[in-house]
Design an enzyme around this catalytic site. Structure first.
Site, PDB file in Angstrom:
ATOM      1  N   TYR A   1       0.862  -1.185   0.000  1.00  0.00           N
ATOM      2  CA  TYR A   1       0.000   0.000   0.000  1.00  0.00           C
ATOM      3  C   TYR A   1       0.896   1.232   0.000  1.00  0.00           C
ATOM      4  O   TYR A   1       1.762   1.368   0.854  1.00  0.00           O
ATOM      5  CB  TYR A   1      -0.819  -0.056   1.275  1.00  0.00           C
ATOM      6  CG  TYR A   1      -1.776   1.057   1.574  1.00  0.00           C
ATOM      7  CD1 TYR A   1      -2.741   1.438   0.640  1.00  0.00           C
ATOM      8  CD2 TYR A   1      -1.772   1.683   2.819  1.00  0.00           C
ATOM      9  CE1 TYR A   1      -3.660   2.427   0.956  1.00  0.00           C
ATOM     10  CE2 TYR A   1      -2.694   2.660   3.134  1.00  0.00           C
ATOM     11  CZ  TYR A   1      -3.637   3.034   2.202  1.00  0.00           C
ATOM     12  OH  TYR A   1      -4.549   4.003   2.514  1.00  0.00           O
TER      13      TYR A   1
ATOM     14  N   TYR B   1      -9.171  -4.533   9.462  1.00  0.00           N
ATOM     15  CA  TYR B   1      -7.854  -3.970   9.766  1.00  0.00           C
ATOM     16  C   TYR B   1      -7.936  -2.751  10.678  1.00  0.00           C
ATOM     17  O   TYR B   1      -7.248  -2.661  11.694  1.00  0.00           O
ATOM     18  CB  TYR B   1      -7.132  -3.591   8.462  1.00  0.00           C
ATOM     19  CG  TYR B   1      -5.749  -3.037   8.708  1.00  0.00           C
ATOM     20  CD1 TYR B   1      -4.685  -3.891   8.960  1.00  0.00           C
ATOM     21  CD2 TYR B   1      -5.509  -1.662   8.733  1.00  0.00           C
ATOM     22  CE1 TYR B   1      -3.421  -3.402   9.217  1.00  0.00           C
ATOM     23  CE2 TYR B   1      -4.248  -1.158   8.990  1.00  0.00           C
ATOM     24  CZ  TYR B   1      -3.199  -2.035   9.233  1.00  0.00           C
ATOM     25  OH  TYR B   1      -1.956  -1.541   9.501  1.00  0.00           O
ATOM     26  N   HIS B   2      -8.800  -1.830  10.299  1.00  0.00           N
ATOM     27  CA  HIS B   2      -8.861  -0.565  11.044  1.00  0.00           C
ATOM     28  C   HIS B   2      -9.419  -0.760  12.443  1.00  0.00           C
ATOM     29  O   HIS B   2      -9.115  -0.008  13.342  1.00  0.00           O
ATOM     30  CB  HIS B   2      -9.669   0.455  10.258  1.00  0.00           C
ATOM     31  CG  HIS B   2      -9.299   0.463   8.801  1.00  0.00           C
ATOM     32  ND1 HIS B   2      -9.896  -0.380   7.899  1.00  0.00           N
ATOM     33  CD2 HIS B   2      -8.358   1.152   8.130  1.00  0.00           C
ATOM     34  CE1 HIS B   2      -9.346  -0.205   6.713  1.00  0.00           C
ATOM     35  NE2 HIS B   2      -8.416   0.717   6.816  1.00  0.00           N
TER      36      HIS B   2
ATOM     37  N   LYS C   1      -8.424  16.863  17.527  1.00  0.00           N
ATOM     38  CA  LYS C   1      -7.828  16.390  16.293  1.00  0.00           C
ATOM     39  C   LYS C   1      -8.105  17.411  15.209  1.00  0.00           C
ATOM     40  O   LYS C   1      -9.244  17.767  14.976  1.00  0.00           O
ATOM     41  CB  LYS C   1      -8.414  15.040  15.879  1.00  0.00           C
ATOM     42  CG  LYS C   1      -7.973  13.904  16.766  1.00  0.00           C
ATOM     43  CD  LYS C   1      -8.204  12.562  16.103  1.00  0.00           C
ATOM     44  CE  LYS C   1      -7.266  12.311  14.988  1.00  0.00           C
ATOM     45  NZ  LYS C   1      -5.896  11.996  15.391  1.00  0.00           N
TER      46      LYS C   1
ATOM     47  N   ASP D   1      -7.557  14.064   9.516  1.00  0.00           N
ATOM     48  CA  ASP D   1      -7.125  12.807  10.104  1.00  0.00           C
ATOM     49  C   ASP D   1      -8.191  12.300  11.080  1.00  0.00           C
ATOM     50  O   ASP D   1      -8.475  12.936  12.077  1.00  0.00           O
ATOM     51  CB  ASP D   1      -5.775  13.066  10.806  1.00  0.00           C
ATOM     52  CG  ASP D   1      -5.377  11.976  11.759  1.00  0.00           C
ATOM     53  OD1 ASP D   1      -5.841  10.833  11.587  1.00  0.00           O
ATOM     54  OD2 ASP D   1      -4.582  12.271  12.664  1.00  0.00           O
TER      55      ASP D   1
ATOM     56  N   HIS E   1      -8.281   9.272  12.702  1.00  0.00           N
ATOM     57  CA  HIS E   1      -7.896   8.191  13.611  1.00  0.00           C
ATOM     58  C   HIS E   1      -8.017   8.681  15.051  1.00  0.00           C
ATOM     59  O   HIS E   1      -7.165   9.400  15.542  1.00  0.00           O
ATOM     60  CB  HIS E   1      -6.463   7.741  13.330  1.00  0.00           C
ATOM     61  CG  HIS E   1      -6.291   7.170  11.961  1.00  0.00           C
ATOM     62  ND1 HIS E   1      -5.922   7.930  10.884  1.00  0.00           N
ATOM     63  CD2 HIS E   1      -6.463   5.914  11.491  1.00  0.00           C
ATOM     64  CE1 HIS E   1      -5.868   7.161   9.806  1.00  0.00           C
ATOM     65  NE2 HIS E   1      -6.189   5.936  10.142  1.00  0.00           N
TER      66      HIS E   1
END
Lengths: 711, 341
Positions: free
Chosen positions: A79, A233-234, A587, A591, A593
């Site tokens: 990736y 995955y996340h 944040k 982004d 996350h």
């Protein structure tokens, strides 16, 4: 088979070695509610019928293909993407020339969120965590000299999936490639965005329609293209344990299946094109077992819909090694971690794999670190001889038993979600997000206490800071993109663009396949932002609800004395200042996350802080306004997408402008050490690198406060 | 660090300086007597500038969508050219004393607006504590010229009663359930409500919302209305889809018109002030009582006697209070002074 005849004798011997302790004292409680024993024998797996099954045949536990790697090894798919389309293209071509077999494109955050590079909200994010794409012209450059009828392309895109998939299709058209020749994967997994990654644009309902329209379009026109990559995955990266990752991912998959069925499609026309994406962490055998369990469960879940095509219930997956397991400290250790995780994925039977570069805890991979990551797979594939046997761990008492334990525990959670009315409803209730965050807080507490070892971080610290090159994306990228955008807006036929966008809005309003209606706009050089806006007019933009857990960190932390002493210091501060230490956690930029911020928030509240949390995606001005209104003592900025050198100084300037210059700013996340000086000079009071324990952070924050207010 | 110049706060608030407004609220909420003293002086000077806002209290069970409602409601008010302040009271953890305040994550648009001011405040360990101070924060926001001041609180404990006693209009937010709405709801809260709004009337919920509305209407009939000029209506809305929000505002304006015309609104505010005064006196008396040397010396002894079963609680209280009665001789002195005047 009955009990092993020598079992009693073994037990006797074992207890003598354990100095009289029972063998059960060796049991380990693994996250996810699974108890692991020290020894497994035939009796542990005799009740399972599926252990002696064959690969390529139901229930696919041993592999989705009959020959697995003996026939063809997994696809090495790294990736990557950063900066401009030109730079990424050159990187891709170098990678393809040195052993990579397929592309996997990372887009920057403004693109994910449907903003053009000149949008005022994205000043810190253009080209940072992926490649900036504004129009099909960028796509043409991105795939320049890469024949799209030969190279399969995986694209991680969920929010702005229509203009991006549209851009890829039109770029192929302009290369002279037909739709049905295209192979690859679009992530198109919007549900998990609401759980963890937060790169959504629209609310769940219209977003699910987009997913379903893409499935329908591709079933017809692009039969070799994977239409959804259902991603766990996340979730793992956000802190979900193995069982949660398995259960939530499959439940997401079920929801997509139901949505497509509801749209009138036949299960066999789309189910074979659903693929999966799992995250592989450090718990070696557990991760092997997870992939096997997921295949078994998916087959079981899909069989309910009575597919005629055997491929409909086969789970094929891409895997990626865990970025979260990488450390800033002693970073070469990361190569070893990634190798182990790579082995887990391979022994679990993945179809393609990305291995992380060792420097990803601090920045984007360089050509050097990317080569090592790629070579990790090449060495496992071509030197270690693991490819010859299919499912080499099949039949292992331990692995088979683990596999079935994960099946059982995950099934319980899936049942719970089904009772709630499916994953969309469950997400609405906030249940999955809370479970993941709780799991993350517990994991953090275990690491902070050294119950889970991380070499070089909480044990065997070296203190050395190796010097290696880190890739930095120049801030010129944004300027370059803006110039290109202006050029395209000037040279294209704006009437055709307006008409195409109008048609798209109408389709959103009145029905019609949205991908079909996106293509004319892309061909006319409409931008990602314009196409997203055309849909937003009808769908609106989604705003997340933030639920917070409390008390979890403190309850998992065994040394109550440490927690108590931090609480006492908060109390003392209050006696001195008239209120508790108050911190705003924010944040900024695109982004999304937010695991780190959430874990820190709940832990600091457990230590007696008053914690404010800002909405996601703040501009520096918005964050400053909130800090001043809430009158906090300090602002903690979490930055994981390389925007810190623009956004944090921006925040300090904005704070000063509205009279908040005495509010301290601290920062954490993925910030390369060589940027520390720059940030300290800009006025940042403290920086916490990856791997800092929260206890340690809280201690330093209190030191800062005590110095400023009580010193 | 603390700025002690009272006029700094007064001028800042009147000039609508957000930074100073925020610091003033911090002074009000502070547990330090030194800060409270500053706050008292600031309040005194700001008082002439208060009284012009519409004061709205909003409560509801956790999950009723209070923040989302305020987001939609607030944006609607801004569109009408009004400026608004929101004071959100968030419960703190009893164990750690800390809190997580995530209100603004659900007020993403509103919190970014320059004409909106949102201030979340933790309750601290004693639920009533900060909520009480919210009354003064509300007045400060009024002095700063906000047209509408909203006080938001979770519907737990005594918080809602306290909030209802400081606002003109008390709105109770509900969500449609499975027909058993009334079981979980306290009768007391119905008596406080000037309107009940059933939120989340969207999607599959619409029929259930209408059912709930009928049930609440019936229930409200059984409650004596607080005012002869106002029977609390039950409304439905969807904050998410921004439907029914305007109607809520029109209802509040209606209420203001009707009760304003009869003078009831002014009377209500006066009553609230008197009630507030009584409360402060009680608080002060309590504090003074427990700080009294003789009382605090006597408490351990009395406590022991109660625990040993030697005296009844009534007798114990009488004994402690009599300490004050005796030392209350000074009251006679006061009386004499009065007479001599």
């Amino acid at each position: 088979m009955s009990k092993h005849s020598g079992k009693e004798q073994w037990k006797h011997l074992a207890e003598r070695e354990l100095k009289g302790n029972p063998v059960e004292s060796l049991n380990r409680e693994a996250p996810g509610g699974i108890t692991l024993k020290a020894l497994y024998t035939a009796e542990d797996i005799e009740q399972y019928e599926c252990t002696n099954t064959l690969p390529g045949l139901p229930p696919y536990l041993r592999g989705p293909m009959a020959t697995m790697y003996a026939g063809r090894p997994w696809t090495i798919r790294q990736y990557a993407g950063f900066s401009t389309a030109r730079e990424s293209n050159e990187f891709y071509r170098r990678s393809l020339a040195t052993g990579q077999r397929g592309l996997s494109v990372a887009f920057d955050l403004p693109t994910h969120r449907g903003y053009d590079s000149d949008h005022p909200r994205v000043s810190g994010d253009v080209g940072k965590a992926g490649v900036a794409v504004d129009t099909v012209e960028d796509m043409n450059i991105l795939f320049d000299k890469i024949p799209l009828n030969e190279i399969s392309v995986s694209m991680t895109m969920n929010g702005a999936v229509l203009p991006i998939l549209g851009g890829y299709i039109v770029a192929a058209e302009e290369q002279g490639v037909k739709h049905n020749e295209l192979t690859g994967t679009i992530q198109n997994d919007i549900l998990k965005e609401y759980l963890t990654r937060n790169t959504y644009i629209y609310p769940p309902l219209p977003s699910m329609r987009i997913v379903s329209d893409i499935i329908a379009f591709c079933a017809d026109a692009m039969p070799r293209f994977n239409t959804v990559s259902i991603s766990g995955y996340h979730m793992m990266e956000a802190g979900a344990d193995i069982v949660l990752q398995t259960a939530f991912t499959l439940a997401d998959g079920l929801e997509y299946v139901r949505t497509a069925l509801k749209a009138g499609m036949d299960i066999d026309t789309f189910a074979p094109r659903l693929s999966f994406f799992f995250g592989i962490g450090m718990d070696f055998f557990m991760n092997v077992a997870m992939l096997r369990a997921a295949r078994f469960l998916w087959h079981r879940l899909i069989s309910r819909f009575n597919p005629k095509n055997a491929r409909s219930s086969v789970l094929r997956t891409h895997c990626q090694t865990s970025g979260w397991s990488l450390t800033e400290q002693d970073p070469y250790n990361n190569i070893i971690r990634t190798t182990l995780e790579c082995m887990s994925a391979v022994l679990g039977g993945t179809q393609s794999l990305h291995t992380n570069s060792f420097d990803e805890a601090v920045g984007l991979p360089t050509d050097f670190s990317a080569r090592i990551a790629r070579n990790t797979q090449l060495i496992v594939q071509e030197e270690s001889q693991v490819c010859h046997a299919i499912d080499p761990l099949g039949g292992s008492y331990y692995i088979e038993s683990l596999t079935m334990s994960i099946v059982e525990e995950a099934q319980k959670i899936i049942d719970e979600i089904e009772e709630m009315g499916g994953m969309a409803k469950a997400i609405e209730s906030g249940m999955p997000k809370m479970r993941i965050e709780e799991s993350a807080a517990r994991k953090q507490a275990r690491i902070d206490q050294g119950i889970e070892t991380i070499v070089g971080v909480n044990k065997y610290k070296s203190g050395e800071t190796p010097d290696f090159e880190i890739r930095e994306v120049s801030d010129d990228v944004r300027v370059q993109q803006i110039v290109r955008l202006q050029e395209i807006r000037k040279t294209r036929d704006n009437k055709v663009v307006a008409k195409a966008l109008e048609n798209l809005t109408k389709a959103a309003e009145r029905g019609g396949n949205l991908l079909q209606h996106t293509l004319p706009a892309v061909r006319a050089r409409a931008t990602v932002g314009e196409i997203s806006d055309a849909l937003e007019k009808v769908f609106g933009r989604y705003v997340a609800t933030t639920l917070c857990i409390s008390g979890v960190y403190a309850s998992e932390y065994r040394d109550k004395e440490i927690i108590e002493s931090l609480r006492r210091r908060s109390e003392l501060f209050m006696e001195h200042e008239g209120r508790r230490p108050r911190i705003l956690l924010t944040k900024m930029g695109q982004d999304g996350h937010d695991r780190g911020v959430k874990v820190v928030a709940t832990a600091l509240a457990d230590m007696g802080f008053d914690v404010d949390i800002s909405p996601m995606f703040q501009t520096p001005g918005e964050a400053a306004k909130m800090a001043v209104e809430n009158d906090v003592h300090l602002v903690g900025v979490s930055s994981l997408a390389a925007g810190h050198k623009i956004l944090i100084p921006g925040l300090l300037t904005e704070l000063a402008q509205i009279g908040g210059e005495e509010i301290m700013v601290i920062a954490g996340g993925v910030i390369p050490p060589r940027d520390y000086r720059f940030l300290y000079d800009a006025g940042v009071s403290e920086i916490f690198g990856p791997g800092t324990s929260i206890i340690n952070s809280a201690n330093k924050i209190l030191n800062l406060l005590e110095k400023q207010f009580m010193g | 660090m603390t700025i002690t110049d009272v006029q700094y706060y007064v001028d800042g608030v009147l000039a609508r300086n957000r930074r100073v407004l925020s610091k003033t609220i911090t002074m009000i909420e502070s547990s330090l007597p030194f800060h409270q003293n500053i706050a008292r002086n600031v309040m005194e000077r700001l008082l002439p500038y208060t009284g012009k806002s519409i004061r709205i209290g909003i409560t509801g069970v956790p999950g009723a969508g209070k923040s989302t409602f305020i987001e939609s409601f607030g944006m609607m008010l801004l569109k009408r050219g009004l400026e608004i302040a929101v004071l959100a009271v968030d419960p703190s953890s009893k164990k750690s004393g800390g809190s997580i305040m995530a209100d603004k994550t659900r007020m993403e648009r509103l919190s970014a607006e320059s004409r909106a001011y949102i201030r979340p405040s933790p309750t601290g360990r004693t639920l009533g504590g900060v909520a009480q101070k919210t009354r003064e924060s509300l007045l400060v926001c009024e002095a700063a010229g906000f047209d509408v001041v909203i006080v938001e609180t979770v519907g737990v404990g005594q918080l809602e009663t306290t909030v209802a006693s400081m606002v003109d209009f008390f709105l109770v937010l509900m969500i449609p359930g499975a027909g058993d709405e009334l079981q979980g709801i306290k009768r007391g809260i119905l008596e406080l409500a000037d309107a009940i709004v059933i939120n989340k009337a969207d999607g599959d919920n619409v029929p259930r919302a209408h059912l709930a509305r009928q049930e609440y209407e019936t229930a409200l009939h059984l409650v004596n209305p607080a005012s002869a000029n106002w029977s609390p209506p039950v409304l439905t809305c969807s904050a998410l889809e921004e439907r029914g929000i305007e109607k809520v505002w029109e209802t509040i304006l209606d209420h203001k018109r009707q009760l304003g015309a009869t003078g009831e609104l002014a009377a209500k505010r006066k009553d609230q002030s008197l009630e507030w005064t009584r409360f402060l006196i009680n608080e002060g008396l309590q504090e003074w009582f427990y700080k009294n040397d003789q009382v605090s010396r006597k408490i351990p002894d009395i406590k022991g006697k109660i625990e040993a079963g030697l005296i009844t609680p009534t007798q114990a209280a009488q004994d402690l209070l009599s300490v004050i009665m005796i030392s209350g001789a000074s009251d006679d002195a006061l009386q004499r002074e009065e007479n001599e005047k």
